[in-house]
Design an enzyme around this catalytic site. Structure first.
Site, PDB file in Angstrom:
ATOM      1  CG  HIS A 105      -1.815   1.156   1.305  1.00 27.33           C
ATOM      2  ND1 HIS A 105      -2.930   1.260   0.495  1.00 27.33           N
ATOM      3  CD2 HIS A 105      -1.776   2.289   2.037  1.00 27.33           C
ATOM      4  CE1 HIS A 105      -3.534   2.410   0.730  1.00 27.33           C
ATOM      5  NE2 HIS A 105      -2.857   3.059   1.671  1.00 27.33           N
ATOM      6  CG  ASP A 147      -5.426  -0.283   2.197  1.00 29.93           C
ATOM      7  OD1 ASP A 147      -4.994  -1.230   1.522  1.00 29.93           O
ATOM      8  OD2 ASP A 147      -5.964   0.720   1.694  1.00 29.93           O
TER       9      ASP A 147
END
Ligand code: GRF
Length: 220
Positions: A105, A147
């Site tokens: 990410h 995430d």
């Protein structure tokens, strides 16, 4: 040898870094949810099996994702690697493969989950009058929230006053290309272990992460 399957949706620059820096893992296949993903050409040129799972072949988004899950499960990889895969995975899938899915990410999680991370980091830089000068990327195990999941390692880079989202994204991407292959090689070499809520590192992995300038959380 750790067998990995890589899920992509687009450009595939992280996939390319995984191909170039392969050491202790083997890329069994690349699966894309988009037939025109540039990453498929990268895989193809490297002689890796590719699968596109087309949205048009499924009536609903859930059915589309289930077709992707079925493709992954038919391949039975040791590790599923999300490299720019732009879909959220369902909880039953992530629970079934707990500790076997990782993602990269483009932010220093838990900051800036979700999209537009570079713009948000730049906004934070400007609204803090240049105090928040760090951005970067994170590799983490995937659980059912977006995430989140146990953080494995991060690589930082500076934000400069002259940055645009493009210059900042390019600086972060350079770090992504160093961090992601390193993490997967460490997992393949049993130097990084998933332990539900946290991650265990061998002494050598800790030393290497320091030498390479990566951030990991080790118990003190
Ligand atoms: C990367 O920035 C990655 O962190 C994010 O999506 C982007 C994918 O880029 N999850 P690429 O397809 O690997 O070039």
């Amino acid at each position: 040898m750790l067998n990995i399957v890589v899920l992509i949706s687009g450009r595939g620059s992280n996939l390319n870094a995984l191909i170039e820096q392969v050491r202790s893992y083997q890329i069994q296949a690349v699966i894309s949810d988009k037939p025109d993903a540039l990453g498929l050409d990268i895989a193809h040129d490297a002689g890796i099996d590719t699968f596109s799972v087309l949205r048009e072949s499924s009536q609903t988004l859930i059915q589309h994702k289930q077709a992707i899950y079925a493709q992954v499960e038919a391949l039975q990889p040791d590790l599923l690697v999300l490299a720019g895969f732009m879909q959220i995975l369902e909880k039953d899938f992530t629970e079934r493969h707990r500790g076997q899915i990782i993602n990269i990410h483009p932010s220093l999680l838990p900051a800036f989950k979700g999209l537009h991370t570079h713009q948000r980091a730049l906004d934070a830089y400007h609204s803090s009058q240049g105090q928040q000068t760090l951005h970067g990327c994170s590799v983490h195990y995937v659980d059912y929230e977006v995430d989140s999941g146990a953080l494995i390692a991060q690589a930082e880079c500076p934000i400069y006053a002259s940055d645009t989202t493009d210059t900042l994204a390019a600086r972060v991407l350079e770090q992504e290309h160093r961090l992601f292959p390193w993490v997967i090689n460490q997992i393949a070499e049993h130097a990084i272990h998933y332990q539900q809520k946290y991650v265990d590192f061998s002494t050598q992995a800790v030393q290497e992460s320091r030498a390479l300038g990566f951030q990991i959380k080790v118990p003190v």
